[in-house]
Design a protein around this motif. Structure first.
Motif, mmCIF file in Angstrom:
data_model
loop_
_atom_site.group_PDB
_atom_site.id
_atom_site.type_symbol
_atom_site.label_atom_id
_atom_site.label_comp_id
_atom_site.label_asym_id
_atom_site.label_seq_id
_atom_site.Cartn_x
_atom_site.Cartn_y
_atom_site.Cartn_z
ATOM 1 N N LYS A 66 -10.803 2.933 1.748
ATOM 2 C CA LYS A 66 -9.593 3.451 1.831
ATOM 3 C C LYS A 66 -9.272 2.855 0.263
ATOM 4 O O LYS A 66 -9.021 3.691 -0.952
ATOM 5 N N LEU A 67 -9.081 1.716 0.097
ATOM 6 C CA LEU A 67 -8.256 0.520 -1.097
ATOM 7 C C LEU A 67 -9.693 0.679 -2.160
ATOM 8 O O LEU A 67 -8.986 0.655 -3.071
ATOM 9 N N GLU A 115 -11.084 2.963 -3.521
ATOM 10 C CA GLU A 115 -11.074 4.854 -3.869
ATOM 11 C C GLU A 115 -10.194 4.974 -4.687
ATOM 12 O O GLU A 115 -10.261 5.617 -5.729
ATOM 13 N N GLN A 116 -8.943 4.090 -4.694
ATOM 14 C CA GLN A 116 -7.762 3.305 -6.038
ATOM 15 C C GLN A 116 -8.648 3.357 -6.718
ATOM 16 O O GLN A 116 -9.681 2.237 -6.908
ATOM 17 N N ARG A 140 -3.544 -2.077 -6.975
ATOM 18 C CA ARG A 140 -4.255 -2.397 -5.507
ATOM 19 C C ARG A 140 -4.438 -3.810 -4.681
ATOM 20 O O ARG A 140 -4.962 -3.373 -4.272
#
Length: 448
Positions: A327-328, A330-331, A337
């Motif tokens: 998930k992270l 993609e930031q 982050r």
């Protein structure tokens, strides 16, 4: 520094001993000039009479000792003949041939007495003398191995266990292998038959001298008796050989596929199964073995439950780490982050640290008490280490100005290792559960 010697006389090997101890044995007749000796500076065993340093100690070789034996017998027999002569003289007309017959008998008796004392009349005279304490059939088995032609029938090694029921059995070997060949004896306990041990193995190196070899008493390295039970006894070629011996071995067929628990690349010359009871009576051993199985069964059940619980925790921690990272990533790259990942990792460590602490007792080389499913705990420990590696790589990839793409190949490869190890543990625990019965020895063989 004084050199240390090894000596081999009529099937018995001693050493290391000092030069003065060799001298003392020569004087007592325990060693003869035709017996063998070796020290570290020599390439191979030689007869004492071929070693100047030792041959001088034996002075006139063995003649005085042989002569002493013959002289003693001759004195006794001569005294008897003297008495007989007197009786012959007193008896008018006794034929002279009776005296000649008595003298001839005395000579023959003396020769036989000396031959017996020297061991020349024992079975297997010459190539392989009989081993005291073994039956005629066992000695014949040993002798037969020495009589086979190496060039035609290949390597032959016969093994006979002496005193198998005692706490100190000895393995006797006979072979057609060349002088100085190095052999290694592997004793591997058969798990379900061992008292108070899950597994046990020990090795003994021996050297072929006059076509024979003998192990020291088969005991633990601390001198204690071996665990009672059944053992597979394997005779392999040693890890190193004299050049003259190696050239002969190179003509033999190459080593086959290595057997479980044995070193690869070595020829197996003999393999047999023996029961060693360390002095116990059969009925006592049977009773104690039943009690041992009960204890192992109770411990195995506790270990199996722990392993199943820990496996479930590892799978959860692995899944949560992958989910958070995916998930992270993609930031946008940046401190935000990075902070989110550190917060997750802090919570993740709190959850997995207790499991790490428990499994740390199973790190390679760590002292630990006896465990039944030790190899599975070892696998669980390695799985945790690999899982830590995945988390560390993911943390590095989250740190600015790192690019996740540059770490992705290594992250993906390490994740695959964790998946494989978790799957392997799961399969083995499943096999144990399916093989579990209400009594008897817990399932282990063929699974670990």
């Amino acid at each position: 520094m004084e050199r240390r010697w090894f000596v081999h006389a009529r099937g018995n090997q001693e050493g290391p001993i000092t030069l003065s101890e060799v001298h003392e044995r020569l004087n007592r007749g325990v060693l003869l000039s035709q017996d063998f000796a070796w020290c570290e500076s020599m390439e191979t065993w030689k007869r004492i009479q071929e070693i100047p340093e030792l041959h001088l100690l034996s002075s006139e070789d063995d003649v005085p000792r042989v002569a002493a034996v013959a002289s003693s017998a001759s004195i006794r027999l001569t005294g008897e003949l003297t008495d007989r002569r007197e009786s012959v003289r007193e008896s008018a007309g006794s034929p002279k041939r009776r005296i000649r017959w008595a003298l001839g008998a005395a000579f023959i008796a003396t020769v036989f007495l000396v031959a017996y004392q020297m061991g020349w009349l024992k079975p297997g005279w010459g190539r392989f003398p009989a081993v005291a304490g073994l039956s005629d059939a066992e000695n014949q088995t040993l002798l037969a191995a020495t009589e086979k032609k190496l060039s035609k029938e290949g390597a032959q090694v016969a093994a006979v266990l002496g005193n198998p029921g005692s706490p100190s059995p000895v393995l006797h070997l006979a072979t057609n292998l060349p002088e100085g060949a190095q052999l290694e004896i592997w004793l591997q306990g058969i798990g379900p038959t061992l008292l108070n041990e899950v597994e046990f193995s020990i090795q003994f190196p021996v050297t072929v001298v006059q076509h024979s070899a003998k192990t020291p008493a088969l005991r633990m390295r601390d001198g204690a008796a071996l665990p009672a039970g059944q053992y597979t006894v394997t005779v392999l070629e040693g890890p190193s050989q004299l050049p003259s011996v190696q050239s002969v071995l190179d003509q033999l067929p190459a080593a086959g596929v290595p057997q479980a628990g044995l070193p690869a690349g070595r020829r197996v010359f003999s393999q047999q199964t023996y029961t060693l009871l360390a002095g116990l009576r059969d009925e006592t051993y049977t009773t104690l073995l039943r009690e041992s199985h009960t204890r192992w069964r109770e411990q195995a059940a506790l270990e199996l439950k722990d392993l199943q619980d820990w496996l479930g925790q590892l799978e959860q921690r692995f899944a949560s780490s992958i989910s958070a990272f995916d998930k992270l990533k993609e930031q946008p790259v940046g401190d935000s982050r990075r902070k989110q990942w550190l917060d997750f990792r802090k919570e993740w460590d709190v959850q997995i640290d207790p499991l790490r602490a428990k499994l740390d007792a199973f790190r390679p080389g760590a002292p630990r008490s006896k465990v039944f499913y030790g190899p599975l705990f070892d696998r669980a420990y390695l799985t945790v280490q690999t899982l830590n590696r995945v988390s560390d790589l993911q943390g590095t990839a989250m740190s600015p100005p790192a690019d996740v793409g540059s770490y992705w190949t290594e992250i993906d490869s390490t994740r695959s290792q964790v998946k494989d190890r978790l799957g392997d543990l799961q399969a083995k625990l499943q096999a144990i559960s399916e093989g579990w019965s209400q009594s008897g020895y817990p399932p282990r063989e063929g699974i670990l």
